[in-house]
Design an enzyme around this catalytic site. Structure first.
Site, short mmCIF file in Angstrom:
data_model
loop_
_atom_site.label_atom_id
_atom_site.label_comp_id
_atom_site.label_asym_id
_atom_site.label_seq_id
_atom_site.Cartn_x
_atom_site.Cartn_y
_atom_site.Cartn_z
N GLU A 92 45.33 110.80 9.05
CA GLU A 92 46.76 110.60 8.45
C GLU A 92 46.76 109.71 7.02
OE1 GLU A 92 49.99 110.43 11.82
OE2 GLU A 92 48.40 109.10 12.07
N LYS A 110 57.79 110.29 9.38
CA LYS A 110 57.85 109.48 10.37
C LYS A 110 58.46 110.18 11.62
CE LYS A 110 56.98 105.63 13.04
NZ LYS A 110 55.63 105.74 13.48
N ASN A 134 70.28 116.73 6.41
CA ASN A 134 69.04 116.47 6.93
C ASN A 134 68.83 117.49 8.05
OD1 ASN A 134 66.70 115.65 8.76
ND2 ASN A 134 67.83 114.05 9.42
N GLY A 135 67.54 118.50 7.89
CA GLY A 135 67.47 119.70 8.89
C GLY A 135 66.99 120.91 8.09
N LYS A 171 44.46 109.11 13.06
CA LYS A 171 44.70 107.95 12.44
C LYS A 171 44.02 108.06 10.95
CE LYS A 171 47.54 106.77 13.90
NZ LYS A 171 47.93 107.37 14.86
N CYS A 224 64.06 113.60 6.43
CA CYS A 224 65.30 113.19 5.42
C CYS A 224 66.23 112.09 6.10
CB CYS A 224 66.19 114.27 5.31
SG CYS A 224 65.45 115.79 4.49
N ARG A 277 60.73 106.75 7.29
CA ARG A 277 60.90 108.28 7.97
C ARG A 277 60.15 109.08 6.90
NH1 ARG A 277 65.78 108.57 11.13
NH2 ARG A 277 65.97 110.96 10.61
N GLU A 302 42.81 110.54 18.71
CA GLU A 302 43.76 109.54 18.18
C GLU A 302 43.25 108.77 16.83
OE1 GLU A 302 46.80 109.31 18.04
OE2 GLU A 302 47.31 107.39 17.44
N HIS A 312 28.27 122.45 21.36
CA HIS A 312 28.85 123.57 21.13
C HIS A 312 29.47 123.78 19.85
CE1 HIS A 312 27.79 124.29 25.35
NE2 HIS A 312 28.43 123.17 25.61
N TRP A 366 62.80 114.82 2.61
CA TRP A 366 61.40 115.27 2.33
C TRP A 366 61.53 116.75 2.44
CZ3 TRP A 366 58.76 117.91 6.69
CH2 TRP A 366 57.53 117.79 6.72
C1 G6P Z 1 55.14 112.28 13.43
C2 G6P Z 1 54.78 110.85 13.09
C3 G6P Z 1 53.61 110.85 14.22
C4 G6P Z 1 54.28 110.79 15.56
C5 G6P Z 1 54.73 112.26 15.79
C6 G6P Z 1 55.55 112.36 17.00
O1 G6P Z 1 53.96 113.44 13.25
O2 G6P Z 1 53.93 110.92 11.99
O3 G6P Z 1 53.19 109.60 14.24
O4 G6P Z 1 53.10 110.65 16.68
O5 G6P Z 1 55.53 112.70 14.79
O6 G6P Z 1 56.69 111.50 16.86
P1 G6P Z 1 57.43 111.03 18.24
O7 G6P Z 1 58.75 110.14 17.46
O8 G6P Z 1 58.03 112.33 19.13
O9 G6P Z 1 56.52 110.15 19.28
#
Ligand code: G6P
Length: 605
Positions: free
Chosen positions: A485, A600, A95-96, A482, A2, A27, A478, A501, A71
């Site tokens: 996501e 985000k 927000n929260g 990606k 949010c 965000r 990673e 395994h 959100w």
């Molecule tokens: C969310 C974002 C990711 C990020 C993670 C941790 O899931 O979508 O891209 O890696 O939060 O966020 P931070 O701001 O703590 O690195």
């Protein structure tokens, strides 16, 4: 997650609120809304993009209002659940998460309040209304209500015929913008640089009253509080898309500059100094006997790479924990341990809580590795290293990750030096490698056309497997993150040696297997693992180094990175994986920068 924007000013604030929401879009959100006072309340809400809300708000004029991107947490994304929520003549954005909302809701329903949404926020609106019956001033009513809320929140409230906005925060970010013609509040500075650069970061429990010409802040203890005014250095261009199609693309291609900016302080240096991590660092980094890294998501993968570096270079034991696990598990505290919190945003609720938890266990040597100055995690830690990636808008983290890696390598080398394990020769070599990183990454970016050609072969797949070994195992994780996501293809990262395994059972011609294959001492081992895949009819896509002895054959496709980069190789090898997921998402037509269901800045747990 949010986003809040609030404004009370001489000018028409409707365009300011809309522009602010646009800046907060990155965000992550699913609906948006605005409440304006003219001087009675007008509320506009829409599901979907801020652009739809902007169309609804066309022609509106107001000098006083609050706006929000939501959100969903409590209740599905819908117009009725979108903020602002109203009660009588007042409107609230939040927000929260209010953890005790069910109990408060029952109390308010018993008092006759009818609820028109499934949100926890509506509880706050009605609770303020109820409190106003006995505490008529809005500011005092919000103060009283804040005392009853359990959870993490940032809140902004307006009331018909009132000339102020009241805001408060606890566990979720909120800052004030002090303008020439009025005052503003928002979840982050990017929403407000359109009107002012003078920012005040509210502290936990602060309640503030914004009027056109004045700002009043009262701390959690109920007394008037003075808060420092910061001049934001955020560049307005940094958040513009420019010639790029997506922020993610822009951010992938910005990595050379982001690395150069992050490493600027070692530009002319002949040697490493602990001062890079803050004034107290020489003392705090002395005699570090073990390291605990806390992070979430991509930042956690950066921590996993750092573990290899710290143990290999500095000979110091290092563990990496997912923040949401660490904060709730019974662990054995070590007050001498260096706690490193890694976070792009500096706001992630679990990472922040995990640092507080470590501190509550007596672990005071804390270092924040963060991309946002003055963020909550930076302020919570004793030491800091700021990556200088610039604002990262795409939900899928790219340039934040590579700059975190550069910073973590600096940390590992600094700890090695402190431990007397780094010769002057090695130190000089590391400095040269770090300085050359931006150029090395630039060369990797030139692989884009070849990667694009591979992407089409992934787009119709349901699953993908990413393999790596050693330093590149977290890079495989990673790469998989990606892809899932932004393309919604189920992808898993695995240490290649573990393939037999379990995941080998999944391999067939329909599951592409991506492998990170730098020319390191594990290459021969990795090649045996790739043979196991080929023998089961798996289609292999291998990212090798120029000099890796891996050759193309039917079912085995190879792309070569221009140079072999030794210990820093993960910084290069992640780049083609970012590009691969980006191009697969483009073929699939997904919303690259704002993938469904994700946010985000994750300011709730
Ligand atoms: C969310 C974002 C990711 C990020 C993670 C941790 O899931 O979508 O891209 O890696 O939060 O966020 P931070 O701001 O703590 O690195």
């Amino acid at each position: 997650m949010c986003g809040i924007v609030a404004a009370v000013a001489e000018r028409n604030i409707v365009p300011v609120l809309i522009e602010g929401l646009k800046k907060l879009e990155y965000r992550g959100y699913d609906s948006a809304g605005v409440a304006l006072l003219n001087p009675t309340l007008t509320r506009l809400r829409s599901v979907g993009r801020v652009a739809e809300l902007a169309a609804q708000a066309e022609g509106q004029v107001a000098h006083h209002g609050i706006a929000h991107t939501r959100w969903a947490t409590h209740g599905v994304p819908s117009q009725r659940n979108a903020h602002p929520h109203v009660s009588g003549g007042l409107a609230v954005v939040h927000n929260g998460i209010i953890e005790n909302y069910a109990e408060l809701k029952a109390e308010l329903q018993a008092a006759g309040y009818a609820f028109s949404s499934d949100t926890d926020t509506e509880v706050v609106a009605h609770l303020i209304s109820e409190t106003l019956k006995t505490v008529p001033e809005l500011f005092a009513a919000v103060q009283a209500v804040a005392k009853r809320l359990i959870g993490a929140y940032a809140i902004a409230v307006i009331r018909e015929w009132d000339d102020c906005i009241v805001v408060t925060r606890h566990g979720a970010p909120l800052l004030l913008g002090l303008g020439e013609d009025g005052n503003y509040a928002a979840s982050d500075a990017s929403a407000l640089i359109q009107v002012t650069r003078r920012m005040v970061y509210l502290e936990e429990g602060d309640v503030a009253e914004l009027k056109r010409g004045t700002v009043r802040i009262v701390g959690a203890d109920g007394t008037a509080a003075e808060r420092t005014v910061h001049e934001s250095t955020l560049s307005a261009d940094a958040v513009e898309l420019g010639d790029y199609a997506h922020y993610m693309q822009k951010e992938i291609f910005e990595q050379p500059q982001a690395l150069a900016a992050t490493l600027e302080m070692i530009g002319g240096a002949q040697s490493l100094t602990p001062n890079l991590f803050g004034v107290a660092a020489p003392e705090m980094l002395k005699d570090v006997k073990s390291v605990l890294i806390l992070a979430c998501g991509t930042s956690c993968h950066a921590g996993m790479v750092a573990r290899y570096w710290i143990e290999q270079l500095a000979g110091i034991p290092c563990t990496v924990e997912i923040a949401s696990e660490y904060r709730y598990r019974v662990s054995v505290p070590n007050p001498e341990q260096l706690v490193v919190a890694i976070s792009q945003s500096g706001e992630t609720a679990d990472t922040l809580a995990s640092v507080k938890h470590a501190k509550s266990l007596g672990m005071g040597r804390t270092l924040a590795l963060c991309n946002v100055p003055e963020s909550a995690i930076v302020r919570e830690c004793a030491l800091r290293f700021l990556t200088r990636a610039g604002p990262e808008i795409g939900v899928a983290s790219t340039k934040a990750f590579t700059t975190q890696l550069a910073a973590l390598f600096l940390l590992a080398a600094t700890l090695a030096k402190q431990a007397g394990r780094l010769s002057a020769d090695e130190e000089a070599k590391h400095l040269v490698s770090l300085r050359h990183l931006p150029v090395a990454v630039q060369k990797v970016l030139a692989l884009e056309p070849a990667i694009k050609a591979w992407a089409g072969r992934f787009a119709d797949k349901q699953h993908a497997l990413f393999l790596g070994r050693g330093l590149h195992y977290p890079i495989a994780l990673e790469g998989a993150l990606k892809l899932k996501e932004i393309s919604y293809i189920h992808a898993e990262g695995y240490p290649a040696g573990e393939l037999k395994h379990g995941p080998l059972a999944l391999v067939d011609k329909n599951m592409p297997v991506v492998s990170v294959a730098p020319n390191d001492f594990l290459l021969e081992k990795l090649k045996s693992n790739l043979k196991e895949v080929a023998a089961r009819g798996g289609e292999l896509y291998v990212f090798a180094d120029a000099d890796s002895a891996v050759d193309e054959e039917p079912g085995l496709h190879v792309l070569r990175l221009p140079e072999h980069y030794g210990l820093l190789s993960p910084v290069l090898h992640v780049v083609p994986l970012q590009l691969l997921s980006y191009h697969v998402a483009l073929v699939k037509g997904t919303d690259v920068d704002k993938p469904r269901n994700l946010a985000k800045s994750v300011t709730v747990e």
